[in-house]
Enzyme design. Structure first.
Site, PDB file in Angstrom:
ATOM      1  N   CYS A  37      21.722   8.937  24.921  1.00 27.80           N
ATOM      2  CA  CYS A  37      21.124   9.276  23.622  1.00 27.80           C
ATOM      3  C   CYS A  37      22.124   9.359  22.474  1.00 27.80           C
ATOM      4  CB  CYS A  37      20.320  10.560  23.754  1.00 27.80           C
ATOM      5  SG  CYS A  37      19.075  10.388  25.046  1.00 27.80           S
ATOM      6  N   HIS A  62      11.711  11.623  20.585  1.00 22.16           N
ATOM      7  CA  HIS A  62      13.118  11.352  20.892  1.00 22.16           C
ATOM      8  C   HIS A  62      13.222   9.874  21.256  1.00 22.16           C
ATOM      9  CE1 HIS A  62      17.129  11.468  22.061  1.00 22.16           C
ATOM     10  NE2 HIS A  62      17.128  12.358  23.028  1.00 22.16           N
ATOM     11  N   HIS A  83      20.273  17.165  16.609  1.00 25.67           N
ATOM     12  CA  HIS A  83      19.784  16.431  17.783  1.00 25.67           C
ATOM     13  C   HIS A  83      18.409  16.991  18.141  1.00 25.67           C
ATOM     14  CE1 HIS A  83      19.968  13.776  21.095  1.00 25.67           C
ATOM     15  NE2 HIS A  83      19.996  14.720  22.007  1.00 25.67           N
TER      16      HIS A  83
END
Lengths: 398, 257
Positions: free
Chosen positions: A164, A325, A291
């Site tokens: 990620c 996400h 994040h």
């Protein structure tokens, strides 16, 4: 500590996600506080969760010349680079700098593994069906191979796959390629698409929320997975209006494959490097795109680090309630959202979140705020404890 | 048209393949004229991993960590202090095969451990955990140009940050239906520690630049494209060579004692 680096101009940028195609669609959704998440209608085996799905990819095959590379991930890349005139901007940069001097750095987590999953579901005598036989569909560099042909770059081309943080790190790779004189300009990209591996994989790790994700909420229950494509063009010189990449920090947690270091040591290390390279201090930072995945651990650790490192005036939010996400594309999607926030003087809120975790400091913005943003950070933390923090500035000259 | 030359010191080499568990034995085979340091069947020692992790870790993790540890030791560098670049064409083919097979049968049976080990940066993750390394680490892939891309990225990082940097290149043999759809692959791990040029502990010098001149045609297995570089390193012979980087591009290398 790294030394301060010269800023790079970001002369074109775009994103496509569940919020729509291009900057205007993203800005409109941000302004209206309208999420792109919907009930999971992607997996044939039911999985009750919300997803950030890009519409109409099923009806948008690649043009005939690229049919052997046709897959969901390359379709999303193709769709994404048409938005905001990015393909045109990239090709004119290639003309200006010549193709050999333009690098292409692509970030992804799972590339076109969806095509590999598809092939396993349709094996013929244990072999891949001919439609899916192109080996370049079944390798992590699949998006790099496709995009290199589309753009026509002939400088260094690589795919960064650090889960990620992948498409945040592409900015760091591009900056170094330019600073060392290997390239004069770089196209950076991030593309990741919904697939069974990530939906059922994160579900197996008990990290998927049954509802739209609620980053930093005390009652958060996990992530919502999305898909996105984002692109940016980095050059040394440009007009004064272009936003700038001021710096970055990269680090590892050295702790666990899928949970962050409990004291956020990796995140702190990345922040320290980002401050050093950009020549900025915590008090200079107007906005942080966090994040903020909405997992119990990520948000707890990240909230504590931000509360401790930044002053109360810094605004911070997670935009994952809008987009989900988007994994390997999250770095560049959130970089684009950060650049839009800076351009518009708009701090996005933290959608779906009502009661912040007690670990959160006063920095967390729950709702949109009008604010001048001169310096902004964007956080990306990945599996394997791989972290990258980007620093953007609204002015070229400072 | 070419990019700038980037020059670095070579500090340490690590190697693992089924028939040559370390660089000295690989170098000996190459010096005797072997085309490739051998085939066989073995597991790497991978002492850098804890006994538990060594037993459970997937093959790419074990072999990458083994070669990385050797290169750091040869370089006299503390592994926890080196930024790293990991490069691999396919990543963990075994896990991708198992995951895709599970998804095709029953998605609910997907193993959470396999899933978190499926990320391309799993070897880097285990390496940084085992060595307590919080430095920057990047995992890359570039099809048949994966080694060239990783080496260029390592040199760029070493020069830009003026720090010794670890490169680990690895792949494993083909597995399952996925393996049958891909060009032949071979298990190996090759690691280099490079440092800014002019250091006292250099065992050689390496220059590289990205060029658009035609590259040698990619070989199968792709790892055998490394052959001329491995031979030059093993025999400590100055060499100029080209590694395939991508369509119509190559990484030009000059190796000096």
């Amino acid at each position: 500590m790294p030394s301060r680096i010269p800023a790079l101009a970001i002369t074109a940028f775009t994103a496509t996600s569940a919020l729509g195609r291009g900057r205007a669609a993203h800005l409109e959704a941000l302004r209206l506080e309208r999420s792109g998440l919907r009930d999971n209608d992607f997996t044939s085996t039911p999985l009750p969760c919300a997803i950030g799905r890009v519409d109409s990819l099923e009806q948008a095959p690649l043009p005939a010349g690229w049919s052997t590379q046709d897959c969901r991930n390359n379709r999303l890349a193709w769709l994404g680079l048409q938005a905001d005139g990015f393909l045109h901007a990239a090709r004119s940069a290639i003309e200006r700098h010549v193709a050999e001097r333009v690098a292409l750095v692509v970030g992804t987590s799972t590339a076109s593994i969806g095509a590999t999953e598809d092939a396993y579901a349709r094996l013929e005598d244990g072999r891949f069906p001919s439609r899916l036989a192109n080996p370049q569909l079944h390798t992590p560099h699949s998006p790099g191979l496709f995009l290199q042909q589309v753009f026509g770059t002939r400088g260094p081309c690589l795919t960064v796959a650090t889960a990620c943080s992948s498409s945040a790190k592409v900015f760091a790779k591009a900056e170094r390629l330019i600073r060392t004189g290997v390239a004069d300009a770089a196209i950076v990209a991030g593309v990741d698409t919904l697939c069974g591996s990530v939906l059922f994989g994160f579900n197996a790790l008990e990290l998927v929320a049954p509802e739209p994700c609620r980053p930093f909420d005390a009652a958060r229950r996990g992530i919502s997975i999305g898909e996105a494509a984002g692109f940016a063009l980095l050059e040394r010189d440009a007009d004064a209006d272009a936003p700038r990449l001021l710096g970055y920090g990269e680090s590892c947690d050295a702790w666990h494959m899928s949970t962050p270091h409990p004291e956020g040591l990796g995140a702190r290390r990345a922040l320290a490097d980002a401050f050093a390279r950009s020549g900025r201090e915590p008090g200079d930072v107007d906005y942080i795109n966090l994040h903020g995945t909405a997992t119990a651990k990520n948000d707890e650790v990240e909230a504590a680090v931000v509360a401790e490192v930044f002053p109360a005036r810094t605004r911070a939010s997670s935009t994952k309630g809008w987009t989900g996400h988007t994994l390997g594309a999250a770095g560049i999607l959130e970089a684009v959202l950060t650049l839009l926030a800076m351009e518009q003087g708009l701090v996005p809120g933290t959608l779906n979140t009502t009661r912040p975790d007690p670990a959160c400091g006063p920095q967390l913005a729950l709702h949109n705020e009008a604010r001048t943003i001169r310096t902004a950070f964007s956080h990306s933390f990945g599996f394997g404890g791989n972290n990258c923090i980007l620093v953007f500035g609204s002015e070229g000259a400072r | 048209m070419s990019g700038n030359w980037l020059e670095v010191d070579l500090r340490g080499i690590g190697w693992w393949s089924p028939a040559a568990p370390d660089w000295p034995s690989a170098a000996a085979l190459l010096q005797e004229g072997a085309a490739w340091p051998g085939e066989g069947a073995a597991r790497p020692a991978a002492h850098v991993l804890s006994p538990n992790e060594r037993r459970r870790a997937p093959e790419p993790v074990r072999i990458a960590c083994e070669a990385a540890a050797q290169a750091c030791e040869a370089a006299g560098c503390a592994p926890g202090e080196l930024p790293s670049v990991f490069t691999s064409i396919h990543g963990d083919l075994g896990i991708t095969d198992a995951m895709c097979a599970a998804l095709a049968m029953d998605p609910a049976t997907l193993s959470p451990t396999k899933f978190h080990n499926s990320v391309h940066n799993a070897p880097a993750g285990y390496w940084t955990m085992a060595t307590g390394c919080r430095e920057a680490s990047t995992s890359v892939s570039a099809w048949q140009g994966s080694f060239a891309a990783g080496l260029l990225e390592t040199l760029v990082q070493c020069r830009a940050e003026a720090r010794a940097t670890l490169l680990v290149s690895y792949d494993i043999a083909n597995v399952g239906a996925l393996g049958a759809a891909l060009p032949e692959s071979r298990a190996y791990a090759f690691a280099l520690v490079v440092a800014p040029s002019g250091g006292r502990r250099a065992s050689g010098r390496l220059r590289a630049r990205h060029v658009t001149a035609p590259a040698p045609a990619p070989k199968a297995p792709a790892a055998t494209s490394l052959q001329p570089l491995l031979r030059a390193l093993a025999t400590r012979t100055p060499a100029c060579l080209r590694l395939p980087a991508g369509p119509g591009t190559a990484l030009e290398l000059e190796l000096a004692a």
